[in-house]
Design an enzyme around this catalytic site. Structure first.
Site, PDB file in Angstrom:
ATOM      1  CG  HIS A 122      -4.061 -15.845  -2.938  1.00 38.73           C
ATOM      2  ND1 HIS A 122      -3.379 -15.312  -4.007  1.00 38.73           N
ATOM      3  CD2 HIS A 122      -3.344 -16.925  -2.539  1.00 38.73           C
ATOM      4  CE1 HIS A 122      -2.315 -16.043  -4.254  1.00 38.73           C
ATOM      5  NE2 HIS A 122      -2.261 -17.020  -3.372  1.00 38.73           N
ATOM      6  CB  ALA A 167       7.288 -32.051  11.854  1.00 40.66           C
TER       7      ALA A 167
END
Length: 193
Positions: A122, A167
């Site tokens: 964006h 993670a």
């Protein structure tokens, strides 16, 4: 016998998702729009358990630019860009959203992961424009072969072959092959092998 049952299950899955496949093709080739593809992808993401896995793989095998039939896509996961390519023997865990990407063979993508279409998907450079009027810029990410991506990770850059992403990591810069990377932003903490 087991291989025969899998083959029959895959055939049934293709038959069951064939209306979604045909609708997607009509949207892509007649209407020149990915909207129907995205809607069908979201719909098929909601089918639970093994039935859903077979249906999702069957759907994507016929609608993505490339997707092997030798993989698993778990509940709640969907791919938002039809041009995405996925290699063989892949595993995509639950609740993932995958944008424009080339995903190699033998890749494990755990749960709750976002693979964006690049870092600048964006474009908000012009402050005089409304936020809703941004110019989207989709860049294809590359996730190499034999890669593991841990839970709750955000991927915005390429990942080299044979790498592991810990993670909770946020990948904003390219990760070289044979790397173990963790953190926010993700940084290489060691090399594999």
């Amino acid at each position: 016998m087991r291989k025969l049952l899998k083959l029959i299950s895959k055939g049934i899955a293709v038959i069951l998702v064939s209306p979604l496949i045909l609708a997607t093709w009509a949207g892509l080739y007649l209407l020149r729009s990915e909207r129907i593809f995205i809607g069908c992808a979201q719909l098929v993401s909601l089918v639970p358990d093994y039935i859903g896995t077979y249906l999702r793989v069957a759907f994507y095998s016929f609608t993505l630019s490339e997707c092997s039939f030798t993989g698993h896509i778990m509940f709640g996961s969907y791919i938002s860009k039809q041009q995405t390519r996925i290699g063989r023997n892949f595993y995509i865990g639950a609740y993932n959203i995958i944008g424009l990407a080339d995903i190699g063979a033998n890749v494990v993508i755990a749960n709750n992961i976002s693979i964006l279409s690049g870092r600048r998907q964006h474009n908000f450079d012009d402050p005089s424009r409304d936020i809703m009027d941004g110019h989207d810029s989709f860049n294809r990410l590359r996730i190499g072969n034999n890669v593991f991506i841990g839970d709750r990770t955000v991927i915005m850059a390429d990942i080299g072959d044979h790498s592991i992403i810990g993670a909770g990591s946020i990948v904003v810069k390219e990760i070289p092959q044979y790397s173990v990377a963790v953190g926010n932003p993700a940084r290489v903490v060691k090399e594999r092998g």
